[in-house]
Design a protein around this motif. Structure first.
Motif, PDB file in Angstrom:
ATOM      1  N   ASP B  82      51.291  41.993  35.212  1.00 41.81           N
ATOM      2  CA  ASP B  82      50.704  40.791  34.595  1.00 41.81           C
ATOM      3  C   ASP B  82      49.253  40.603  35.050  1.00 41.81           C
ATOM      4  OD1 ASP B  82      53.020  40.315  33.281  1.00 41.81           O
ATOM      5  OD2 ASP B  82      53.693  38.663  34.575  1.00 41.81           O
ATOM      6  N   ASN B  83      48.473  39.955  34.213  1.00 44.12           N
ATOM      7  CA  ASN B  83      47.051  39.731  34.500  1.00 44.12           C
ATOM      8  C   ASN B  83      46.358  41.010  34.981  1.00 44.12           C
ATOM      9  OD1 ASN B  83      47.517  37.018  33.938  1.00 44.12           O
ATOM     10  ND2 ASN B  83      47.963  36.549  36.078  1.00 44.12           N
ATOM     11  N   PRO B  84      46.281  42.017  34.113  1.00 47.69           N
ATOM     12  CA  PRO B  84      45.681  43.284  34.528  1.00 47.69           C
ATOM     13  C   PRO B  84      44.258  43.102  35.052  1.00 47.69           C
ATOM     14  CG  PRO B  84      45.998  43.240  32.138  1.00 47.69           C
ATOM     15  CD  PRO B  84      46.706  42.054  32.690  1.00 47.69           C
ATOM     16  N   ILE B  85      43.940  43.833  36.090  1.00 42.57           N
ATOM     17  CA  ILE B  85      42.615  43.772  36.708  1.00 42.57           C
ATOM     18  C   ILE B  85      41.759  44.940  36.225  1.00 42.57           C
ATOM     19  CG2 ILE B  85      41.396  43.961  38.926  1.00 42.57           C
ATOM     20  CD1 ILE B  85      43.728  42.383  40.183  1.00 42.57           C
ATOM     21  N   LEU B  86      42.355  46.119  36.162  1.00 40.38           N
ATOM     22  CA  LEU B  86      41.654  47.294  35.642  1.00 40.38           C
ATOM     23  C   LEU B  86      41.965  47.477  34.168  1.00 40.38           C
ATOM     24  CD1 LEU B  86      42.267  49.446  38.729  1.00 40.38           C
ATOM     25  CD2 LEU B  86      40.103  49.595  37.514  1.00 40.38           C
ATOM     26  N   PRO B  87      41.021  48.067  33.407  1.00 43.21           N
ATOM     27  CA  PRO B  87      41.316  48.335  31.991  1.00 43.21           C
ATOM     28  C   PRO B  87      42.471  49.336  31.882  1.00 43.21           C
ATOM     29  CG  PRO B  87      39.016  48.891  32.549  1.00 43.21           C
ATOM     30  CD  PRO B  87      39.696  48.551  33.822  1.00 43.21           C
ATOM     31  N   GLU B  88      43.265  49.217  30.825  1.00 41.28           N
ATOM     32  CA  GLU B  88      44.400  50.127  30.668  1.00 41.28           C
ATOM     33  C   GLU B  88      43.954  51.482  30.134  1.00 41.28           C
ATOM     34  OE1 GLU B  88      48.707  49.938  28.633  1.00 41.28           O
ATOM     35  OE2 GLU B  88      47.654  48.005  28.808  1.00 41.28           O
ATOM     36  N   ASP B  89      42.954  51.485  29.285  1.00 33.54           N
ATOM     37  CA  ASP B  89      42.444  52.720  28.689  1.00 33.54           C
ATOM     38  C   ASP B  89      41.878  53.653  29.773  1.00 33.54           C
ATOM     39  OD1 ASP B  89      41.243  54.337  26.439  1.00 33.54           O
ATOM     40  OD2 ASP B  89      39.447  53.805  27.581  1.00 33.54           O
ATOM     41  N   PRO B  90      42.360  54.924  29.807  1.00 33.11           N
ATOM     42  CA  PRO B  90      41.951  55.843  30.883  1.00 33.11           C
ATOM     43  C   PRO B  90      40.431  56.034  30.977  1.00 33.11           C
ATOM     44  CG  PRO B  90      43.822  56.763  29.702  1.00 33.11           C
ATOM     45  CD  PRO B  90      43.382  55.550  28.935  1.00 33.11           C
ATOM     46  N   MET B  95      35.505  54.730  34.050  1.00 34.38           N
ATOM     47  CA  MET B  95      34.158  54.175  34.148  1.00 34.38           C
ATOM     48  C   MET B  95      34.114  53.001  35.137  1.00 34.38           C
ATOM     49  SD  MET B  95      32.534  56.352  32.612  1.00 34.38           S
ATOM     50  CE  MET B  95      30.863  55.737  32.740  1.00 34.38           C
ATOM     51  N   ALA B  96      35.172  52.199  35.168  1.00 33.61           N
ATOM     52  CA  ALA B  96      35.232  51.101  36.151  1.00 33.61           C
ATOM     53  C   ALA B  96      35.205  51.680  37.572  1.00 33.61           C
ATOM     54  CB  ALA B  96      36.485  50.252  35.933  1.00 33.61           C
ATOM     55  N   HIS B  97      35.956  52.759  37.793  1.00 40.64           N
ATOM     56  CA  HIS B  97      35.942  53.387  39.123  1.00 40.64           C
ATOM     57  C   HIS B  97      34.577  53.981  39.443  1.00 40.64           C
ATOM     58  CE1 HIS B  97      40.547  53.601  39.087  1.00 40.64           C
ATOM     59  NE2 HIS B  97      40.194  52.828  40.094  1.00 40.64           N
ATOM     60  N   SER B  98      33.926  54.527  38.431  1.00 39.21           N
ATOM     61  CA  SER B  98      32.616  55.111  38.653  1.00 39.21           C
ATOM     62  C   SER B  98      31.591  54.021  39.014  1.00 39.21           C
ATOM     63  CB  SER B  98      32.208  55.880  37.393  1.00 39.21           C
ATOM     64  OG  SER B  98      30.844  56.162  37.409  1.00 39.21           O
ATOM     65  N   TRP B  99      31.644  52.893  38.311  1.00 37.00           N
ATOM     66  CA  TRP B  99      30.742  51.776  38.650  1.00 37.00           C
ATOM     67  C   TRP B  99      31.048  51.211  40.036  1.00 37.00           C
ATOM     68  CZ3 TRP B  99      26.182  50.813  36.886  1.00 37.00           C
ATOM     69  CH2 TRP B  99      25.847  51.168  35.579  1.00 37.00           C
ATOM     70  N   ALA B 100      32.307  51.146  40.382  1.00 36.07           N
ATOM     71  CA  ALA B 100      32.667  50.632  41.707  1.00 36.07           C
ATOM     72  C   ALA B 100      32.073  51.521  42.793  1.00 36.07           C
ATOM     73  CB  ALA B 100      34.195  50.565  41.845  1.00 36.07           C
ATOM     74  N   THR B 150      36.476  38.303  30.498  1.00 39.77           N
ATOM     75  CA  THR B 150      37.182  37.726  31.649  1.00 39.77           C
ATOM     76  C   THR B 150      36.896  38.531  32.908  1.00 39.77           C
ATOM     77  OG1 THR B 150      39.119  39.048  31.079  1.00 39.77           O
ATOM     78  CG2 THR B 150      39.093  36.784  30.280  1.00 39.77           C
ATOM     79  N   MET B 151      37.127  37.890  34.040  1.00 39.41           N
ATOM     80  CA  MET B 151      36.891  38.530  35.328  1.00 39.41           C
ATOM     81  C   MET B 151      37.813  39.730  35.497  1.00 39.41           C
ATOM     82  SD  MET B 151      37.098  36.927  39.134  1.00 39.41           S
ATOM     83  CE  MET B 151      38.864  36.993  39.337  1.00 39.41           C
ATOM     84  N   GLY B 152      37.279  40.845  35.978  1.00 36.59           N
ATOM     85  CA  GLY B 152      38.109  42.022  36.200  1.00 36.59           C
ATOM     86  C   GLY B 152      37.706  42.740  37.469  1.00 36.59           C
ATOM     87  N   PHE B 153      38.028  44.013  37.518  1.00 34.85           N
ATOM     88  CA  PHE B 153      37.845  44.847  38.705  1.00 34.85           C
ATOM     89  C   PHE B 153      36.420  44.792  39.267  1.00 34.85           C
ATOM     90  CE2 PHE B 153      37.412  49.276  40.539  1.00 34.85           C
ATOM     91  CZ  PHE B 153      38.271  49.087  41.594  1.00 34.85           C
ATOM     92  N   LEU B 154      35.426  45.045  38.419  1.00 40.66           N
ATOM     93  CA  LEU B 154      34.055  45.119  38.935  1.00 40.66           C
ATOM     94  C   LEU B 154      33.538  43.760  39.387  1.00 40.66           C
ATOM     95  CD1 LEU B 154      32.459  47.736  36.540  1.00 40.66           C
ATOM     96  CD2 LEU B 154      33.215  48.035  38.906  1.00 40.66           C
ATOM     97  N   ASP B 155      34.043  42.701  38.770  1.00 32.63           N
ATOM     98  CA  ASP B 155      33.652  41.361  39.221  1.00 32.63           C
ATOM     99  C   ASP B 155      34.203  41.098  40.627  1.00 32.63           C
ATOM    100  OD1 ASP B 155      32.437  40.415  36.595  1.00 32.63           O
ATOM    101  OD2 ASP B 155      34.429  41.087  35.993  1.00 32.63           O
TER     102      ASP B 155
END
Lengths: 226, 226
Positions: B82-90, B95-100, B150-155
Motif C-alpha cells: 500500500d502507498n507505493p514509494i517507488l514507481p512500479e515500472d522497472p 531511474m529513481a535509483h540512479s537519481w538517488a 505526490t511525494m515518493g522515493f526521491l522526495d
C-alpha cells in the motif's frame, strides 16, 4: 527483434563496470548490440544517453537509457526473469544490496584511490582495502559463491577482483589480495574463473597494463598540481 | 502483532538518515517500535544488528536486521504494497535509483565533507554541491515532487535538505541553497513542508545546532591532526 525492444550497451573495452553488465547479459542469454565508446572523445549518443555522468556503461532498452552497472543489472533482472541474478526473497535481496554497497564503498572506491596514490597515502588505502577483504572472507564461510551454490549478484559485483585487481596491483605497486591471507576468497576466485561463461571473457592483460599505467600517471600528475 | 512480524527501528534523534526511514514508515502506516541508540556508547543490539557499519538506521523485521536508509525503504516498499514509494515500472524504478545515487554522491556526501572543512577546501565542496542542485533544479521542471504529483522515493531521499541543510549551513558558515537561484527547489521545499505528514516531524532545531557544531569541531580537529 522489434526495434522498440532492442538492447544496446554503450561500453569501453577496459572497464570492469561494463564487464559486470556484459556478464549479466550473458548469464541471462540476452541478445544485444555492443557499442564501444571513445571516452576521450565522447559521442553524442553517450552524451545524450547519460548527460549527467557522461560515462559507461549505459544500457539502452527500447530507446530508453539506464546508467550505472548495478542499477542496470537490477533492471535486467526485473525484466528478464529467467536465470535470476538477485535473490527473490525481499530480505535476501536487501542484504545483497547492502553487501554491494559495502563492496563499492569499502573496496572498489578504495582501490580506485590507491591506484592514483603513492607512499604513505597509498598504504593507508591498502590497509582499508584489506580490512574490507577480511570481512568479505568471513562472508564466504561455507559458501562456494557469495549467493550460495551458483554465481549471483555479488559475484558479478566482485568479478573485477578476479582479474582487474591484479592488473592494478602490478601497475600501482601494492598487494592487497594475498591468497594465503584470504583462502576462501582465493577458492571463490578459482571457482569463478573456472565457469565456462568467464573463460576468455576478459580483455587482453597486455593492453590493460599500459592503459591503467596511463590512468595512474594522470592521477599522480593531477594530485601533484593541487 | 505476531512477535515474528514485529518492526523495530534503531535510530538516533539527530540523524537525517533515520528520518528518511521514519518518513517511509509513516507514509506506509506501519506500526513500529522506535529504539533510540547512544552512538557514543553503542548497544549490543546495534553492534549485533549492524556489525559491519555499526551505525543507524537499522530496521529489524521479524528479528532480521537491515541496514542503510535507502535499502530499508526499498525493502519496506517490497513488503508493504500500500502507498507505493517507488514507481512500479522497472524503467522508472531504475531511474529513481540512479537519481538517488546521484543525490547521495554528488550532494549528501559533498555537504557532509563541507561541514568538516573551512576556507578554500570548503568553498570547493560548496561549488560542487551547487552544481548538483542546478541539475536537480532541472529535474523538477513541470513537477510538484520528484516523483510527480505526490511525494515518493526521491522526495524522501532529499527530505533532509528541507531542514538539516539549513542547520548545517548555519553551523559551517556557508550557503548552497539560495531560494532565488533555485526557484523550483524552493517551491518543492515549500510543498514538502506543507504536507501534514511532515509538520512537526523534525527534531528541535535548538538541539540540532549545538549537536552539528560539535560534529564540525571534531571534524576540524581531526583534520588538523593529519
Amino acid at each position: 527483434m522489434e526495434e522498440e525492444q532492442k538492447v544496446k550497451l554503450l561500453g569501453a573495452w577496459f572497464s570492469p563496470f561494463v564487464y559486470r553488465v556484459r556478464l549479466a547479459l550473458a548469464l541471462k542469454g540476452i541478445q544485444y548490440e555492443y557499442i564501444e565508446q571513445d571516452l576521450t572523445n565522447k559521442s553524442s549518443l553517450l552524451l545524450h544517453s547519460n548527460p549527467i555522468h557522461k560515462r559507461v556503461p549505459v544500457l539502452i532498452h527500447g530507446g530508453k537509457p539506464i546508467p550505472e552497472s548495478l542499477i542496470i543489472i537490477d533492471y535486467l533482472d526485473s525484466i528478464w526473469k529467467d536465470n535470476p541474478i538477485l535473490p527473490e526473497d525481499p530480505y535476501q535481496r536487501a542484504m545483497a544490496h547492502s553487501w554491494a554497497k559495502f563492496i563499492e564503498e569499502k573496496f572498489t572506491e578504495v582501490i580506485r584511490r590507491a591506484l592514483m596514490l603513492e607512499g604513505e597515502q597509498q598504504e593507508k588505502e591498502v590497509l582499508q582495502a584489506k580490512d574490507a577483504l577480511e570481512i568479505l572472507e568471513g562472508e564466504l564461510k561455507g559458501k562456494k559463491f557469495f549467493g550460495g551454490d551458483t554465481m549471483g549478484f555479488l559475484d558479478i559485483v566482485m568479478s573485477w577482483i578476479t582479474f582487474w585487481l591484479g592488473v592494478i596491483e602490478e601497475v600501482a605497486g601494492f598487494q592487497v589480495f594475498d591468497p594465503i591471507e584470504y583462502p576462501r576468497l582465493k577458492k571463490w576466485k578459482d571457482s569463478f574463473l573456472e565457469l565456462p561463461l568467464i573463460k576468455g571473457s576478459f580483455p587482453p592483460r597486455d593492453s590493460l597494463l599500459p592503459y591503467f599505467s596511463k590512468i595512474r600517471r594522470c592521477g599522480l600528475a593531477s594530485a601533484a598540481k593541487k
